[in-house]
Design an enzyme around this catalytic site. Structure first.
Site, short mmCIF file in Angstrom:
data_model
loop_
_atom_site.label_atom_id
_atom_site.label_comp_id
_atom_site.label_asym_id
_atom_site.label_seq_id
_atom_site.Cartn_x
_atom_site.Cartn_y
_atom_site.Cartn_z
N HIS A 103 0.86 -1.18 0.00
CA HIS A 103 0.00 0.00 0.00
C HIS A 103 0.89 1.23 0.00
CE1 HIS A 103 1.00 -1.26 4.16
NE2 HIS A 103 1.33 0.02 4.25
N ARG A 197 13.24 -6.38 3.85
CA ARG A 197 12.21 -7.04 4.65
C ARG A 197 10.92 -6.63 3.94
NH1 ARG A 197 7.47 -5.25 7.35
NH2 ARG A 197 7.10 -6.49 9.19
N ASP A 199 7.22 -6.20 3.34
CA ASP A 199 6.05 -6.01 4.19
C ASP A 199 4.80 -6.65 3.57
OD1 ASP A 199 5.11 -4.31 6.54
OD2 ASP A 199 3.77 -3.54 4.98
N GLU A 239 7.53 -10.85 5.36
CA GLU A 239 6.56 -10.87 6.46
C GLU A 239 5.39 -11.74 6.00
OE1 GLU A 239 3.94 -7.90 9.27
OE2 GLU A 239 4.10 -7.49 7.14
N HIS A 304 8.29 -4.83 16.48
CA HIS A 304 7.74 -3.48 16.68
C HIS A 304 6.21 -3.48 16.62
CE1 HIS A 304 7.92 -4.30 12.45
NE2 HIS A 304 7.04 -3.36 12.24
C1 NOJ Z 1 3.55 -4.71 8.91
C2 NOJ Z 1 4.34 -3.79 9.74
O1 NOJ Z 1 5.19 -4.54 10.56
C3 NOJ Z 1 3.37 -2.95 10.53
O2 NOJ Z 1 4.03 -2.18 11.48
C4 NOJ Z 1 2.56 -2.11 9.58
O3 NOJ Z 1 1.56 -1.43 10.29
C5 NOJ Z 1 1.90 -2.97 8.53
N1 NOJ Z 1 2.76 -3.95 7.97
C6 NOJ Z 1 1.38 -2.13 7.41
O4 NOJ Z 1 2.47 -1.68 6.63
#
Ligand code: NOJ
Length: 542
Positions: A103, A197, A199, A239, A304
């Protein structure tokens, strides 16, 4: 060249806004990270995962990007990013950046142009509909957003967003969007990063799949190939919070993601920490598919975000929640825990050290969360996941040595009260105290570098007959055998090792000095929350 460096990397995650402020404006910045690389080097980490520092309104900790090719002025400049990459390289530390392209922020120029004009080439960068549709997706932050479609008055249509309403989803069916992603990767690879990394990968795959069956795998292959052709050592660290039986769809036999952030294991670790039973971890290790040779798992304790327990069944999730987040304020989104590790473990250094010994003995690459190496606490007065994103505690100086700005100008208040306050928990104090948590975790990291079988080898669970002990045998043709034992319970235990070839083991690292066993029973003593990493005697003494 160290093409498989990631199989045994020790990764350290830094939120640059929270690490160190070099120019006294109250925000941590890239120069601040550069200035504190000696801390990473001292700890022995080999890879820095730098959380987003791109232009952003910071309504989602910088994951709401408005320009992927620049540095937000609060965090520095592009030359600062290059300087950081150069300094890290000089220290032998690789840098991995967040690639946030599922996004954008709604303030991104693409979205602004898309919403203003149906004929703009950017319109099709996003996902629009005249009516909300069922795409089989649910809002990720259910207590904050009640749907994934939001009406946009200017556009005259709804746009889709699985995360926050201010983060419209990109459209992976559009080749121009994929070209943009390649441009972003190319740019940072040229500047010398060792990968990304990536996302929210399952949602990117979902988008590509919706356009064309098999499109999800194509997208992953395309990204991997693009990266490998330019920088063969660079990784895609995904992720990917999905059920275990879908892991192979992301590894794609070595053609897809290089590394998976192993949410499955993360959840089992917390179930084990909550119950004091090793079995959830042992079972996960037995059930998990072996990563491809050009692949690896990444494990961590806390990150985080909230500790999302979605991979556990209802009853197990309740157990972890009740143990580690008894108070409603410690929970987020009806499914997770918004606390750091140290408070969850009652600030008990023995337990925090044991948890790290466990993390570093799991097959895969460990990811340390900045501040967890000293046992930092959290700030539950901050909203949602911001509770765990607190400034790094360097010393007992004002503002924890994080910044010399006036306290009311800090990006986030430092933790100044209670058992985790910066005058009690900080790097400077622990650096000078042998046996401190920092010293112990540093010892573990450095020992782990010598035990390469953990990242490269085959693994099996050792049946010790002790339910509280995570006991693993790691074996590799080049490195030989390593045994790792971690006692999750508070009571001392005697551990029997049935494997015939493991009857004469010696410590490589342990929580305490253990006297040699007196008889020739193949058993080993372990303190409550103790850990021992061992080698066969003839590996050390020929
Ligand atoms: C995963 C991230 O670790 C998180 O902090 C974030 O809010 C979402 N993706 C959206 O980018």
């Amino acid at each position: 060249m160290q093409p498989l460096w990631y199989r045994n990397a020790v990764i350290y995650a830094v939120d640059p806004a929270m690490f160190h402020d070099s120019n006294a404006d109250g925000w941590g910045d890239l120069r601040g990270v550069t200035q504190r690389l000696d801390h990473l080097r001292g700890l022995g980490v080999t890879c820095l995962w730098l959380l987003p520092f791109y232009h952003s309104p910071f309504r989602d900790g910088g994951y709401d990007v408005t320009d992927h090719l620049g540095v937000d002025p609060r965090l520095g400049t592009l030359p600062d990013a290059v300087e950081l990459l150069e300094a890290a390289e000089a220290y032998g530390i690789r840098v991995v950046l967040d690639l946030v392209v599922q996004h954008t922020s709604d303030q991104h120029r693409w979205f602004q142009e898309a919403r203003a004009d149906r004929d703009s080439p950017y319109r099709d960068y996003y996902i629009w509909s005249d009516e909300p549709r069922d795409d089989g997706l649910e809002p990720i932050f259910p207590t904050v957003e009640d749907g994934i479609w939001t009406w946009d008055e200017t556009a005259g249509q709804y746009y889709r967003h699985v995360f926050y309403a201010h983060e419209p989803d990109l459209n992976f069916a559009n080749p121009a969007v994929r070209e943009e992603i390649r441009d972003i990767m190319r740019f940072w690879l040229r500047l010398g990063v060792s990968g990304f990394r990536t996302d929210a990968i399952p949602y990117m795959v979902h988008g590509a799949e919706a356009a064309e069956p098999g499109g999800g795998a194509d997208l992953l292959r395309e990204m991997r190939e693009f990266v490998m052709l330019r920088q063969p050592e660079a990784v895609l660290l995904g992720e990917v919070d999905v059920p275990l039986d879908e892991y192979d769809d992301y590894f794609l036999d070595g053609d897809g993601l290089t590394m998976l952030l192993n949410f499955w294991m993360n959840n089992q670790v917390f179930l084990s920490l909550a119950t004091g039973e090793a079995e959830p971890i042992h079972k996960a290790l037995r059930d998990m598919p072996q990563p491809p040779r050009l692949g690896q798992y990444a494990n961590w304790l806390r990150n985080h975000d909230e500790l999302d327990l979605e991979r556990l069944g209802e009853a197990d999730r309740e157990t972890v929640m009740d143990t580690f987040a008894p108070d409603e304020t410690m929970r987020a989104y009806g499914r997770g825990i918004r606390r750091r590790l140290a408070p969850m473990l009652g600030g008990d250094e023995r337990r925090i050290a044991a948890a790290h010994a466990l993390l570093l003995s799991l097959p895969g690459a460990p990811v340390l969360q900045y501040g967890d190496e000293i046992g930092m606490g959290d700030d539950l007065s901050r909203n949602e996941r911001l509770s765990v994103r607190v400034p790094m505690q360097w010393s007992s100086d004002e503002n924890a040595g994080f910044s010399s700005a006036p306290p009311d100008r800090l990006v986030a208040g430092v933790v100044k009260d209670g058992p985790f306050a910066y005058d009690r928990v900080n790097v400077y104090d622990q650096q000078r105290r042998s046996g401190s948590l920092l010293a112990r975790i540093g010892d573990m990291v450095r020992s782990r570098h010598g035990l390469t079988a953990i990242g490269f080898g085959r693994h099996s669970v050792i049946d010790t007959g002790r339910p509280s002990v995570v006991a693993l045998r790691h074996e590799d043709d080049r490195d030989g055998i390593a045994v790792t034992l971690v006692n999750l319970g508070g009571e001392e235990v005697e551990v029997a090792i049935p494997d015939e070839d493991l009857h004469d083991l010696v410590d490589v690292l342990a929580d305490a000095e253990y006297p040699p066993e007196e008889d020739d029973r193949p058993s080993l003593r372990l303190n409550g929350h103790g850990y021992r990493w061992l080698r066969p005697r003839n590996h050390i003494f020929k």
